[in-house]
Design an enzyme around this catalytic site. Structure first.
Site, PDB file in Angstrom:
ATOM      1  N   LYS A 105      24.833  64.433 -31.502  1.00 47.91           N
ATOM      2  CA  LYS A 105      23.683  64.722 -32.338  1.00 47.91           C
ATOM      3  C   LYS A 105      23.231  63.339 -32.553  1.00 47.91           C
ATOM      4  O   LYS A 105      21.849  63.341 -32.527  1.00 47.91           O
ATOM      5  CB  LYS A 105      24.014  65.334 -33.598  1.00 47.91           C
ATOM      6  CG  LYS A 105      23.463  66.810 -33.819  1.00 47.91           C
ATOM      7  CD  LYS A 105      24.028  66.990 -35.334  1.00 47.91           C
ATOM      8  CE  LYS A 105      24.159  68.345 -35.633  1.00 47.91           C
ATOM      9  NZ  LYS A 105      24.509  68.765 -36.859  1.00 47.91           N
ATOM     10  N   GLU A 154      31.377  70.236 -47.423  1.00 47.65           N
ATOM     11  CA  GLU A 154      31.533  71.625 -47.266  1.00 47.65           C
ATOM     12  C   GLU A 154      30.214  72.392 -47.235  1.00 47.65           C
ATOM     13  O   GLU A 154      29.159  72.287 -47.794  1.00 47.65           O
ATOM     14  CB  GLU A 154      31.956  72.400 -48.675  1.00 47.65           C
ATOM     15  CG  GLU A 154      32.706  73.739 -48.427  1.00 47.65           C
ATOM     16  CD  GLU A 154      33.246  74.411 -49.555  1.00 47.65           C
ATOM     17  OE1 GLU A 154      33.311  75.651 -49.464  1.00 47.65           O
ATOM     18  OE2 GLU A 154      33.349  73.632 -50.747  1.00 47.65           O
ATOM     19  N   ASP A 179      20.876  70.090 -39.521  1.00 54.87           N
ATOM     20  CA  ASP A 179      21.646  71.251 -39.268  1.00 54.87           C
ATOM     21  C   ASP A 179      21.241  72.046 -38.249  1.00 54.87           C
ATOM     22  O   ASP A 179      19.875  72.353 -38.319  1.00 54.87           O
ATOM     23  CB  ASP A 179      21.824  71.979 -40.704  1.00 54.87           C
ATOM     24  CG  ASP A 179      23.047  73.039 -40.573  1.00 54.87           C
ATOM     25  OD1 ASP A 179      24.320  72.399 -40.497  1.00 54.87           O
ATOM     26  OD2 ASP A 179      22.866  74.405 -40.506  1.00 54.87           O
ATOM     27  N   SER A 180      21.796  72.395 -37.165  1.00 49.78           N
ATOM     28  CA  SER A 180      21.256  73.257 -36.118  1.00 49.78           C
ATOM     29  C   SER A 180      22.326  74.551 -35.555  1.00 49.78           C
ATOM     30  O   SER A 180      23.372  74.447 -36.151  1.00 49.78           O
ATOM     31  CB  SER A 180      20.868  72.027 -35.076  1.00 49.78           C
ATOM     32  OG  SER A 180      22.121  71.463 -34.716  1.00 49.78           O
ATOM     33  N   PHE A 192      25.956  69.016 -24.895  1.00 48.40           N
ATOM     34  CA  PHE A 192      26.844  69.346 -25.662  1.00 48.40           C
ATOM     35  C   PHE A 192      26.981  70.794 -25.844  1.00 48.40           C
ATOM     36  O   PHE A 192      25.799  71.253 -25.737  1.00 48.40           O
ATOM     37  CB  PHE A 192      27.230  68.395 -26.794  1.00 48.40           C
ATOM     38  CG  PHE A 192      26.136  68.550 -27.792  1.00 48.40           C
ATOM     39  CD1 PHE A 192      24.834  67.866 -27.761  1.00 48.40           C
ATOM     40  CD2 PHE A 192      26.523  69.110 -29.050  1.00 48.40           C
ATOM     41  CE1 PHE A 192      23.889  67.912 -28.697  1.00 48.40           C
ATOM     42  CE2 PHE A 192      25.397  69.467 -29.969  1.00 48.40           C
ATOM     43  CZ  PHE A 192      24.167  68.682 -30.283  1.00 48.40           C
ATOM     44  N   ASP A 228      24.802  73.943 -24.621  1.00 48.52           N
ATOM     45  CA  ASP A 228      23.679  73.464 -23.475  1.00 48.52           C
ATOM     46  C   ASP A 228      23.783  73.976 -22.191  1.00 48.52           C
ATOM     47  O   ASP A 228      22.894  74.338 -21.805  1.00 48.52           O
ATOM     48  CB  ASP A 228      23.496  72.056 -23.332  1.00 48.52           C
ATOM     49  CG  ASP A 228      22.761  71.222 -24.517  1.00 48.52           C
ATOM     50  OD1 ASP A 228      22.284  71.982 -25.317  1.00 48.52           O
ATOM     51  OD2 ASP A 228      23.128  70.044 -24.838  1.00 48.52           O
ATOM     52  N   LYS A 250      15.744  67.054 -21.831  1.00 47.72           N
ATOM     53  CA  LYS A 250      16.032  67.746 -23.109  1.00 47.72           C
ATOM     54  C   LYS A 250      15.507  67.236 -24.289  1.00 47.72           C
ATOM     55  O   LYS A 250      14.837  68.113 -25.181  1.00 47.72           O
ATOM     56  CB  LYS A 250      17.718  67.799 -23.156  1.00 47.72           C
ATOM     57  CG  LYS A 250      17.974  68.577 -24.532  1.00 47.72           C
ATOM     58  CD  LYS A 250      19.421  68.483 -24.798  1.00 47.72           C
ATOM     59  CE  LYS A 250      19.730  69.342 -25.929  1.00 47.72           C
ATOM     60  NZ  LYS A 250      21.147  69.075 -26.696  1.00 47.72           N
ATOM     61  N   HIS A 310      14.775  71.409 -29.791  1.00 50.32           N
ATOM     62  CA  HIS A 310      14.775  71.873 -31.261  1.00 50.32           C
ATOM     63  C   HIS A 310      14.769  70.743 -32.175  1.00 50.32           C
ATOM     64  O   HIS A 310      13.982  70.530 -32.980  1.00 50.32           O
ATOM     65  CB  HIS A 310      15.724  72.909 -31.807  1.00 50.32           C
ATOM     66  CG  HIS A 310      17.094  72.511 -31.314  1.00 50.32           C
ATOM     67  ND1 HIS A 310      17.434  72.117 -29.995  1.00 50.32           N
ATOM     68  CD2 HIS A 310      18.355  72.648 -31.834  1.00 50.32           C
ATOM     69  CE1 HIS A 310      18.685  71.817 -29.829  1.00 50.32           C
ATOM     70  NE2 HIS A 310      19.110  71.808 -31.088  1.00 50.32           N
ATOM     71  N   ARG A 311      15.642  69.849 -31.701  1.00 52.19           N
ATOM     72  CA  ARG A 311      15.982  68.654 -32.534  1.00 52.19           C
ATOM     73  C   ARG A 311      14.783  67.564 -32.458  1.00 52.19           C
ATOM     74  O   ARG A 311      13.980  67.100 -33.239  1.00 52.19           O
ATOM     75  CB  ARG A 311      17.149  67.974 -32.165  1.00 52.19           C
ATOM     76  CG  ARG A 311      17.654  66.589 -32.720  1.00 52.19           C
ATOM     77  CD  ARG A 311      19.037  66.449 -32.530  1.00 52.19           C
ATOM     78  NE  ARG A 311      19.721  67.384 -32.906  1.00 52.19           N
ATOM     79  CZ  ARG A 311      20.597  68.498 -32.115  1.00 52.19           C
ATOM     80  NH1 ARG A 311      20.562  68.380 -30.909  1.00 52.19           N
ATOM     81  NH2 ARG A 311      21.060  69.282 -32.672  1.00 52.19           N
TER      82      ARG A 311
END
Ligand code: ITT
Length: 189
Positions: free
Chosen positions: A15, A41, A70-71, A149, A152, A172, A177-178
């Site tokens: 990431k 957490e 966060d994905s 990763f 994918d 990619k 989304h990222r």
């Protein structure tokens, strides 16, 4: 001109590398290299909440601006699962997660899915920016390609007409989304 440094509140090296490739003009440092090695957490109930928890924890601990991502993968037939539990789906890492996903989708024709990403940039003092992005496709019957990763190699992208595992990093990073979340964030900066 010196690049602005941003600490990434993540322990996922893939990431962090993708974020650096997408957001040119900034220097990204992992939270570990910046001196944070505590546990975070992730007990939020959405991608956005978890991104805030991660960015805020690291920003406040180190007194610096922190970016969190966060994905996860949301599969229509599974009611959006694994979603925010994507990394912990099987409890046995990426390979175990992919195996479990294929098992749960056995016999299903509708394999539509999307990746979702929420990013949060948190600055000491509490200034907070959020952005989100999605990318659509479906889950293959078997793995294709070995790039990337996580999920994918099981995700066939509607945009690229091949799996993210078969795509180059550049391909990619143009449709992910990222990328879409970070593009939104860039507009807010
Ligand atoms: P950090 O919380 O430390 O950033 P993490 O991997 O636990 O690392 P998340 O909680 O956001 O991060 O979970 C993301 C999971 O979703 C990731 O482990 C993959 O299983 C999946 N995922 C997210 N983006 C992905 C992508 O671009 N390609 C493949 N799988 C992805």
């Amino acid at each position: 001109m010196e690049k602005k440094k941003i600490v990434v509140a993540s322990s996922n090296a893939h990431k962090i590398a993708e974020i650096g490739d997408i957001m040119k003009g900034y220097e990204f440092i992992s939270m570990k290299d910046a001196g944070f090695d505590g546990e975070i957490e992730e007990n939020g109930s959405s991608f956005k909440e978890n991104a805030l928890i991660k960015a805020k924890t690291v920003a406040e601990a180190l007194g610096v601006t922190a970016l969190a991502d966060d994905s996860g993968l949301c599969v229509d037939t599974l009611g959006g699962a694994p979603g925010i539990y994507s990394s912990r789906f099987s409890g046995e890492g990426d390979e175990g997660n992919r195996k479990l996903l294929l098992k749960q989708l056995e016999g299903f024709e509708d394999r539509r899915a999307h990746f979702e990403c929420a990013v949060c940039l948190y600055s000491p003092g509490g200034k907070t920016l959020f952005a989100t992005g999605r990318t659509y496709g479906h889950i293959l019957e078997e793995e294709r390609g070995n790039g990337g990763f996580g999920y994918d190699c099981l995700f066939f992208s509607d945009d690229l007409k091949k799996s993210f595992g078969e795509a180059t990093e550049e391909e990619k990073n143009c449709v992910s989304h990222r990328f879409r979340a970070l593009e939104e964030l860039r507009k807010l900066l």
